[in-house]
Design an enzyme around this catalytic site. Structure first.
Site, PDB file in Angstrom:
ATOM      1  N   TYR A   1       0.908  -1.174   0.141  1.00  0.00           N
ATOM      2  CA  TYR A   1      -0.099   0.076  -0.110  1.00  0.00           C
ATOM      3  C   TYR A   1       0.951   1.400  -0.043  1.00  0.00           C
ATOM      4  O   TYR A   1       2.051   1.254   0.389  1.00  0.00           O
ATOM      5  CB  TYR A   1      -1.074   0.027   1.230  1.00  0.00           C
ATOM      6  CG  TYR A   1      -0.379   0.155   2.541  1.00  0.00           C
ATOM      7  CD1 TYR A   1      -0.160   1.440   2.810  1.00  0.00           C
ATOM      8  CD2 TYR A   1       0.263  -0.756   3.280  1.00  0.00           C
ATOM      9  CE1 TYR A   1       0.365   1.688   4.380  1.00  0.00           C
ATOM     10  CE2 TYR A   1       0.585  -0.630   4.568  1.00  0.00           C
ATOM     11  CZ  TYR A   1       0.839   0.738   5.005  1.00  0.00           C
ATOM     12  OH  TYR A   1       1.433   1.044   6.460  1.00  0.00           O
ATOM     13  N   CYS A   2       0.159   2.251  -0.325  1.00  0.00           N
ATOM     14  CA  CYS A   2       0.879   3.681  -0.567  1.00  0.00           C
ATOM     15  C   CYS A   2      -0.137   4.668  -0.472  1.00  0.00           C
ATOM     16  O   CYS A   2      -1.483   4.394  -0.473  1.00  0.00           O
ATOM     17  CB  CYS A   2       1.879   3.617  -1.711  1.00  0.00           C
ATOM     18  SG  CYS A   2       1.180   3.528  -3.484  1.00  0.00           S
ATOM     19  N   THR A   3       0.046   5.826  -0.823  1.00  0.00           N
ATOM     20  CA  THR A   3      -0.822   7.148  -0.716  1.00  0.00           C
ATOM     21  C   THR A   3      -1.959   6.945  -1.658  1.00  0.00           C
ATOM     22  O   THR A   3      -3.127   6.968  -1.446  1.00  0.00           O
ATOM     23  CB  THR A   3      -0.069   8.392  -0.945  1.00  0.00           C
ATOM     24  OG1 THR A   3       0.919   8.360   0.110  1.00  0.00           O
ATOM     25  CG2 THR A   3      -1.312   9.651  -0.723  1.00  0.00           C
TER      26      THR A   3
ATOM     27  N   CYS B   1       3.033   1.722  -5.394  1.00  0.00           N
ATOM     28  CA  CYS B   1       2.687   0.167  -5.152  1.00  0.00           C
ATOM     29  C   CYS B   1       2.443  -0.338  -6.509  1.00  0.00           C
ATOM     30  O   CYS B   1       2.984  -1.716  -6.775  1.00  0.00           O
ATOM     31  CB  CYS B   1       1.558   0.033  -4.722  1.00  0.00           C
ATOM     32  SG  CYS B   1       1.349   0.429  -2.787  1.00  0.00           S
TER      33      CYS B   1
ATOM     34  N   ILE C   1      -4.337   4.748   0.261  1.00  0.00           N
ATOM     35  CA  ILE C   1      -4.839   4.744   1.307  1.00  0.00           C
ATOM     36  C   ILE C   1      -6.205   5.902   1.209  1.00  0.00           C
ATOM     37  O   ILE C   1      -7.113   5.684   1.896  1.00  0.00           O
ATOM     38  CB  ILE C   1      -3.782   5.517   2.364  1.00  0.00           C
ATOM     39  CG1 ILE C   1      -2.698   4.756   2.622  1.00  0.00           C
ATOM     40  CG2 ILE C   1      -4.509   6.108   3.784  1.00  0.00           C
ATOM     41  CD1 ILE C   1      -1.419   5.267   3.079  1.00  0.00           C
TER      42      ILE C   1
END
Length: 338
Positions: free
Chosen positions: A203-205, A210, A232
């Protein structure tokens, strides 16, 4: 070589204070969004100029990176131009039907100006262009699928920098203590050594890091690689709309003037100066330092929004004294983050 060098019609020429005053006087709402797409762009400079001309007319603001491998954008759009902006996107062969992630906490002040830059890559990975097939990505999981996979014991990896994961993360996630994405790829490979057969969740922003990581891990023999659909930002939207459990703890760091948006009520980090519970990022008020760090309100008052007594002395000094202090101290931070 940049073919736009010397052209003033394709850049912003206003200073920060002028831009801030203009933004504060606006009487309309702005919508903050982010989006990305890995897609081959034949002429990044021509594409960049096209976007700048069109989006400037729509009074858009933001920071957008364009490269041969695609586009990565964080920006805001005047609400009254939103439909025109969407039409502009869908009439572009590279951007048609691209999914937007809308900001969770949006005051309309996320950006001061429109910047569109051509880069070698939209996410710098430090690797040759042919190091791996970036199109061979993993599975995209929505919030429900993500939560179920977490409940079943999948390995969760945070693909953001350490100053991002410090203020917010998924329960039990591996959080590499690195400053850049280029450092993170080999570090994640090392952390996951021997787990090539296990289910991995990334996961990332918003998803752009990703996407590249999932292809990188598949290239290195990982069989079950998955990433959080929309990152996210969209996870929060999904769990809120569907009434699902929110497994993210804390705040989501964002790369604009807001510096963060709350995903859960928990505060999982601490002030770097006094140790009090705190998840507010600030940049040192000494512009010659500009260090990014966590600071509580009490320390903000005590140190005049700076990172140290030395920097506080500088911001309070007369111009004459500042010149003297600059000769004594090197105010550039040793590292970007405390």
């Amino acid at each position: 070589m940049d073919p736009n060098k010397g052209r003033t019609d394709l850049i912003n020429r206003w200073g920060p204070e002028q831009l801030r005053n203009k933004l504060n006087k606006e009487t309309f709402r702005r919508i903050t969004i982010s989006f990305y797409r890995y897609i081959g762009i034949d002429d990044p400079y021509g594409f960049r100029n096209e976007l700048f001309t069109q989006w400037k007319q729509l009074d858009c603001l933001g920071r957008i990176y364009v490269a041969k491998e695609g586009i990565n954008a964080q920006m805001n759009v005047p609400e009254h131009y939103w439909d025109l902006f969407v039409d502009n996107i869908n009439n572009n062969k590279y951007l048609k039907d691209i999914p937007f992630k809308r900001a969770i906490e949006d005051d309309g002040k996320s950006f001061l100006k429109l910047q569109i830059k051509v880069r070698n890559k939209i996410v710098a990975d430090g690797l040759p262009d042919d190091a791996f097939d970036t199109s061979n990505v993993g599975n995209h999981l929505d919030a429900d699928q993500w939560n179920r996979a977490m409940d079943r014991g999948a390995i969760v990896v945070d693909m953001r920098n350490r100053y991002e994961s410090e203020i917010g993360k998924f329960q039990g996630a591996l959080t590499p203590q690195v400053e850049t994405f280029a450092e993170e790829l080999p570090e994640v490979l090392n952390l996951l050594k021997g787990k090539e057969e296990e289910k991995v969740l990334l996961y990332c922003t918003g998803g752009v890091r990703c996407e590249k990581t999932s292809a990188f891990l598949k290239h290195h023999g990982f069989k079950d690689v998955n990433q959080l659909l929309g990152g996210i930002i969209d996870y929060k939207r999904q769990v809120t709309q569907k009434g699902r459990e929110n497994k993210f703890r804390g705040k989501n760091f964002v790369f604009d003037n807001r510096l963060g948006e709350r995903i859960s009520d928990e505060v999982i980090s601490h002030c770097h100066q006094c140790g009090a519970s705190c998840d507010t990022h600030v940049n040192c008020a000494n512009v010659r330092c500009n260090l990014l760090f966590l600071q509580c309100e009490s320390c903000g008052q005590k140190y005049h929004m700076t990172c140290s007594d030395r920097c506080a002395e500088y911001v309070l000094a007369t111009n004459e004294k500042k010149i003297e202090l600059e000769k004594i101290h090197n105010y550039r931070p040793v590292k970007r983050y405390l």
